[in-house]
Design a protein around this motif. Structure first.
Motif, PDB file in Angstrom:
ATOM      1  N   ALA A  11     -30.074  17.684  36.221  1.00 41.81           N
ATOM      2  CA  ALA A  11     -30.289  18.597  35.030  1.00 41.81           C
ATOM      3  C   ALA A  11     -29.882  18.132  33.619  1.00 41.81           C
ATOM      4  O   ALA A  11     -30.613  18.108  32.770  1.00 41.81           O
ATOM      5  CB  ALA A  11     -29.375  19.769  35.176  1.00 41.81           C
ATOM      6  N   GLY A  12     -28.939  17.202  33.614  1.00 35.99           N
ATOM      7  CA  GLY A  12     -28.521  16.564  32.453  1.00 35.99           C
ATOM      8  C   GLY A  12     -29.489  15.595  31.867  1.00 35.99           C
ATOM      9  O   GLY A  12     -29.844  15.599  30.779  1.00 35.99           O
ATOM     10  N   GLU A  13     -29.919  14.953  32.741  1.00 37.80           N
ATOM     11  CA  GLU A  13     -31.288  14.015  32.364  1.00 37.80           C
ATOM     12  C   GLU A  13     -32.368  14.769  31.697  1.00 37.80           C
ATOM     13  O   GLU A  13     -33.100  14.258  30.623  1.00 37.80           O
ATOM     14  CB  GLU A  13     -31.678  13.043  33.558  1.00 37.80           C
ATOM     15  CG  GLU A  13     -32.925  12.322  33.183  1.00 37.80           C
ATOM     16  CD  GLU A  13     -33.257  11.180  34.419  1.00 37.80           C
ATOM     17  OE1 GLU A  13     -34.569  10.707  34.168  1.00 37.80           O
ATOM     18  OE2 GLU A  13     -32.621  11.586  35.301  1.00 37.80           O
ATOM     19  N   GLY A  14     -32.670  15.847  32.369  1.00 38.40           N
ATOM     20  CA  GLY A  14     -33.798  16.724  32.297  1.00 38.40           C
ATOM     21  C   GLY A  14     -33.664  17.534  30.690  1.00 38.40           C
ATOM     22  O   GLY A  14     -34.578  17.364  29.919  1.00 38.40           O
ATOM     23  N   GLN A  15     -32.329  17.868  30.645  1.00 39.24           N
ATOM     24  CA  GLN A  15     -32.291  18.303  29.145  1.00 39.24           C
ATOM     25  C   GLN A  15     -32.459  17.336  28.082  1.00 39.24           C
ATOM     26  O   GLN A  15     -33.171  17.644  27.024  1.00 39.24           O
ATOM     27  CB  GLN A  15     -30.900  18.842  28.984  1.00 39.24           C
ATOM     28  CG  GLN A  15     -30.378  19.624  27.760  1.00 39.24           C
ATOM     29  CD  GLN A  15     -28.942  20.082  27.954  1.00 39.24           C
ATOM     30  OE1 GLN A  15     -28.055  19.811  28.541  1.00 39.24           O
ATOM     31  NE2 GLN A  15     -28.729  20.931  26.661  1.00 39.24           N
ATOM     32  N   ARG A  16     -32.019  16.240  28.227  1.00 40.81           N
ATOM     33  CA  ARG A  16     -32.114  15.117  27.206  1.00 40.81           C
ATOM     34  C   ARG A  16     -33.546  14.856  26.922  1.00 40.81           C
ATOM     35  O   ARG A  16     -33.918  14.844  25.627  1.00 40.81           O
ATOM     36  CB  ARG A  16     -31.474  13.768  27.692  1.00 40.81           C
ATOM     37  CG  ARG A  16     -29.967  13.960  27.606  1.00 40.81           C
ATOM     38  CD  ARG A  16     -29.399  12.335  27.640  1.00 40.81           C
ATOM     39  NE  ARG A  16     -29.634  11.968  28.900  1.00 40.81           N
ATOM     40  CZ  ARG A  16     -28.819  11.968  30.207  1.00 40.81           C
ATOM     41  NH1 ARG A  16     -27.753  12.790  30.058  1.00 40.81           N
ATOM     42  NH2 ARG A  16     -29.247  11.433  31.267  1.00 40.81           N
ATOM     43  N   LEU A  17     -34.355  14.948  28.092  1.00 47.03           N
ATOM     44  CA  LEU A  17     -35.740  14.514  27.903  1.00 47.03           C
ATOM     45  C   LEU A  17     -36.240  15.813  27.120  1.00 47.03           C
ATOM     46  O   LEU A  17     -37.271  15.491  26.355  1.00 47.03           O
ATOM     47  CB  LEU A  17     -36.559  14.643  29.251  1.00 47.03           C
ATOM     48  CG  LEU A  17     -36.012  13.026  29.991  1.00 47.03           C
ATOM     49  CD1 LEU A  17     -36.516  13.067  31.481  1.00 47.03           C
ATOM     50  CD2 LEU A  17     -36.370  11.720  29.379  1.00 47.03           C
ATOM     51  N   ILE A  18     -36.101  16.954  27.456  1.00 48.81           N
ATOM     52  CA  ILE A  18     -36.384  18.011  26.929  1.00 48.81           C
ATOM     53  C   ILE A  18     -36.467  18.380  25.271  1.00 48.81           C
ATOM     54  O   ILE A  18     -37.367  18.337  24.509  1.00 48.81           O
ATOM     55  CB  ILE A  18     -36.187  19.491  27.564  1.00 48.81           C
ATOM     56  CG1 ILE A  18     -36.839  19.561  28.948  1.00 48.81           C
ATOM     57  CG2 ILE A  18     -36.659  20.661  26.817  1.00 48.81           C
ATOM     58  CD1 ILE A  18     -35.836  20.602  29.971  1.00 48.81           C
ATOM     59  N   GLU A  19     -35.161  17.953  25.056  1.00 48.54           N
ATOM     60  CA  GLU A  19     -34.790  17.843  23.724  1.00 48.54           C
ATOM     61  C   GLU A  19     -35.437  16.692  23.085  1.00 48.54           C
ATOM     62  O   GLU A  19     -35.926  16.886  21.731  1.00 48.54           O
ATOM     63  CB  GLU A  19     -33.153  17.816  23.496  1.00 48.54           C
ATOM     64  CG  GLU A  19     -32.436  18.957  23.877  1.00 48.54           C
ATOM     65  CD  GLU A  19     -30.923  18.654  24.138  1.00 48.54           C
ATOM     66  OE1 GLU A  19     -30.432  17.623  23.811  1.00 48.54           O
ATOM     67  OE2 GLU A  19     -30.304  19.681  24.117  1.00 48.54           O
ATOM     68  N   TRP A  20     -35.687  15.493  23.552  1.00 49.81           N
ATOM     69  CA  TRP A  20     -36.680  14.478  23.009  1.00 49.81           C
ATOM     70  C   TRP A  20     -37.777  15.049  22.575  1.00 49.81           C
ATOM     71  O   TRP A  20     -38.393  14.704  21.425  1.00 49.81           O
ATOM     72  CB  TRP A  20     -36.321  13.347  23.871  1.00 49.81           C
ATOM     73  CG  TRP A  20     -37.319  12.286  23.535  1.00 49.81           C
ATOM     74  CD1 TRP A  20     -38.766  12.038  23.740  1.00 49.81           C
ATOM     75  CD2 TRP A  20     -37.072  11.144  22.324  1.00 49.81           C
ATOM     76  NE1 TRP A  20     -39.062  10.791  22.971  1.00 49.81           N
ATOM     77  CE2 TRP A  20     -38.030  10.164  22.254  1.00 49.81           C
ATOM     78  CE3 TRP A  20     -35.743  11.111  21.825  1.00 49.81           C
ATOM     79  CZ2 TRP A  20     -38.309   9.206  21.194  1.00 49.81           C
ATOM     80  CZ3 TRP A  20     -35.647   9.835  20.884  1.00 49.81           C
ATOM     81  CH2 TRP A  20     -37.023   8.809  20.709  1.00 49.81           C
ATOM     82  N   ALA A  21     -38.461  15.688  23.619  1.00 47.21           N
ATOM     83  CA  ALA A  21     -39.887  16.230  23.332  1.00 47.21           C
ATOM     84  C   ALA A  21     -39.898  17.247  22.368  1.00 47.21           C
ATOM     85  O   ALA A  21     -41.039  17.275  21.513  1.00 47.21           O
ATOM     86  CB  ALA A  21     -40.240  16.649  24.676  1.00 47.21           C
ATOM     87  N   ASP A  22     -39.005  18.187  22.092  1.00 47.97           N
ATOM     88  CA  ASP A  22     -38.852  19.145  21.086  1.00 47.97           C
ATOM     89  C   ASP A  22     -38.966  18.631  19.794  1.00 47.97           C
ATOM     90  O   ASP A  22     -39.476  19.456  18.868  1.00 47.97           O
ATOM     91  CB  ASP A  22     -37.551  20.028  21.337  1.00 47.97           C
ATOM     92  CG  ASP A  22     -37.565  21.302  20.720  1.00 47.97           C
ATOM     93  OD1 ASP A  22     -38.672  21.961  20.808  1.00 47.97           O
ATOM     94  OD2 ASP A  22     -36.691  21.569  20.108  1.00 47.97           O
ATOM     95  N   ARG A  23     -38.447  17.397  19.474  1.00 49.04           N
ATOM     96  CA  ARG A  23     -38.392  16.710  18.277  1.00 49.04           C
ATOM     97  C   ARG A  23     -39.768  16.539  17.779  1.00 49.04           C
ATOM     98  O   ARG A  23     -40.108  16.541  16.572  1.00 49.04           O
ATOM     99  CB  ARG A  23     -37.772  15.564  18.096  1.00 49.04           C
ATOM    100  CG  ARG A  23     -36.275  15.909  18.555  1.00 49.04           C
ATOM    101  CD  ARG A  23     -35.232  14.144  18.250  1.00 49.04           C
ATOM    102  NE  ARG A  23     -33.850  14.346  18.746  1.00 49.04           N
ATOM    103  CZ  ARG A  23     -33.515  14.055  19.831  1.00 49.04           C
ATOM    104  NH1 ARG A  23     -34.155  13.716  20.578  1.00 49.04           N
ATOM    105  NH2 ARG A  23     -32.216  14.245  20.230  1.00 49.04           N
ATOM    106  N   SER A  24     -40.757  16.488  18.661  1.00 48.06           N
ATOM    107  CA  SER A  24     -42.156  16.398  18.329  1.00 48.06           C
ATOM    108  C   SER A  24     -43.101  17.329  18.406  1.00 48.06           C
ATOM    109  O   SER A  24     -44.296  17.298  18.332  1.00 48.06           O
ATOM    110  CB  SER A  24     -42.953  14.849  19.065  1.00 48.06           C
ATOM    111  OG  SER A  24     -42.105  13.792  18.918  1.00 48.06           O
ATOM    112  N   MET A  25     -42.478  18.574  18.630  1.00 48.42           N
ATOM    113  CA  MET A  25     -43.087  19.919  18.724  1.00 48.42           C
ATOM    114  C   MET A  25     -42.789  21.031  17.697  1.00 48.42           C
ATOM    115  O   MET A  25     -42.253  22.123  17.807  1.00 48.42           O
ATOM    116  CB  MET A  25     -42.737  20.323  20.148  1.00 48.42           C
ATOM    117  CG  MET A  25     -43.199  19.346  21.176  1.00 48.42           C
ATOM    118  SD  MET A  25     -43.117  19.901  22.908  1.00 48.42           S
ATOM    119  CE  MET A  25     -44.670  20.996  22.885  1.00 48.42           C
TER     120      MET A  25
END
Length: 418
Positions: A11-25
């Motif tokens: 989950a921790g890794e997933g949250q980092r990836l989701i937040e990274w994508a959010d910066r481009s959305m």
């Protein structure tokens, strides 16, 4: 409601990836910020069957911010990003049922678990959720307000259902929105498909002959990107208008039977079945790479390949090499599934920003117009398309002109001539 994922510890890794994508959305983020205040989806239950990626996670967050109760499952067994599924369950409290590599039984069990929330709106990527509702969970149809569909393949299925008068509720074809297919299909598929091929094979695109089957928006984008990387591109088509367009765009156009003997890399993007068939496989050169970027793994006749082969083995991750009786080797990528998602990460977040903004605003439109739409396939309302384009331009700090009063009068008049 508890979801099902491969490993909650991711989950921790997933949250980092989701937040990274959010910066481009930024478009989706602006909708989410507004919806946190207005809660337009309060009381709505949404069942989603989509690729479980970082971008999808931000759509789910937006729907939840709008007040909806949401459950998500995977729309393809190989497109799930396991850390994302874990984070959606553990961090964002969004029930998600998805495990990368799940078999057919688990895939459909997850669809049924999403349907257990008794959704009022469905979100589909390929129409498996809609199909299951109509065939195996029809008792839920009375509660359905409407749905959305993300893919060309899904829209084809739904329009067939509409034509046969078996579609029981209205569906908005998100795939057909201009801010979806002109950007997601063309630029997203073009880049992400080559990304998947490169990650799977580390093959040099420059100087190779790359065959693109289908010159729709996905095929256009793929052909353009492959040429930009130095490939000699051949296009195969069944539509004379699209074939003519490909010729005018500077590509060679051949029947697949002829292209089969020349290609080093093949990619199908048609939404149809057996586009690469046994006769084509029999003409391919030694070492040919075959892949698919259409939604279902039916565009390559894999059973025919298995029958022609005398041996097979996993040459690399996401690459199975089949040896034919005459010694030729044919390399199949990602089990014939979406190579851009199965062997890579799918479309860049910046382009999915518009696609998922369409999903969110279409769900809002369906909720506001509950009971007013007939059971057929609808286009995304033009004001939604225009607003998404406006928001995307604003996020890019791009300004455009506006009509003057004189220009508006001119365009609405028939009296002014030569």
């Amino acid at each position: 409601m508890t979801g099902d994922c491969k490993d909650p510890a991711l989950a921790g890794e997933g949250q980092r990836l989701i937040e990274w994508a959010d910066r481009s959305m930024p478009v989706l983020a602006s909708i989410r910020g507004q919806w946190e205040r207005t809660r337009p989806l309060a009381g709505l239950r949404i069942g989603a069957c989509l690729h479980v990626t970082t971008e999808t996670a931000n759509l789910m967050r937006t729907l939840k911010a709008g007040g909806a109760a949401v459950a998500l499952c995977a729309s393809n067994p190989l497109s799930t990003q396991d850390p994302v599924a874990a984070a959606l369950n553990a961090v964002y409290d969004l029930p998600t049922f998805a495990v990368r590599g799940e078999d057919n039984d688990l895939y459909y069990r997850h669809i049924h678990q999403v349907l257990d929330i008794r959704p009022q709106v469905t979100m589909d990527d390929g129409a498996d959720l809609v199909n299951t509702l109509h065939t195996r969970r029809s008792e839920l149809l009375a509660e359905i307000i409407g749905g959305t569909e993300e893919t060309t393949t899904g829209v084809i299925r739904l329009k067939a259902m509409e034509k046969e008068a078996v579609l029981r509720y209205p569906i908005i074809a998100v795939n057909d929105a201009l801010t979806k297919h002109m950007f997601d299909n063309r630029y997203g598929t073009g880049q992400s498909t080559l990304d998947g091929i490169l990650r799977a094979t580390n093959y040099l695109i420059a100087g190779s002959t790359l065959v693109v089957a289908g010159y729709g928006w996905c095929g256009r984008g793929l052909a353009m990107r492959a040429r930009g990387m130095g490939a000699n591109v051949i296009v195969t088509e069944i539509d004379p208008l699209k074939a003519l367009e490909a010729v005018m765009d500077g590509f060679r156009v051949l029947p697949m039977e002829e292209a089969a003997a020349s290609g080093d890399i093949f990619v199908t993007v048609t939404g149809n079945v057996n586009v690469i068939d046994a006769p084509h496989l029999q003409r391919m050169k030694d070492g040919a790479i075959i892949s698919n970027s259409g939604h279902f793994n039916v565009e390559i006749n894999i059973p025919a390949l298995e029958q022609l082969a005398v041996a097979s083995h996993e040459a690399r991750a996401n690459v199975v090499e089949y040896t034919l009786a005459d010694g030729r080797r044919i390399r199949l990528l990602a089990e014939g599934r979406l190579v851009n998602l199965a062997a890579a990460e799918g479309h860049p977040a910046a382009v999915m920003d518009m696609s998922f903004a369409n999903q969110a605003l279409s769900a809002d439109y369906l909720f506001k117009n509950a009971g007013q739409l007939e059971p057929r396939v609808y286009a995304v309302p033009e004001p939604i398309d225009q607003e998404i384009a406006r928001l995307k331009l604003a996020s890019m700090q791009v300004r455009i002109d506006q009509l003057t009063a004189e220009q508006q009068a001119y365009l609405s008049s028939y009296a002014i001539g030569t």
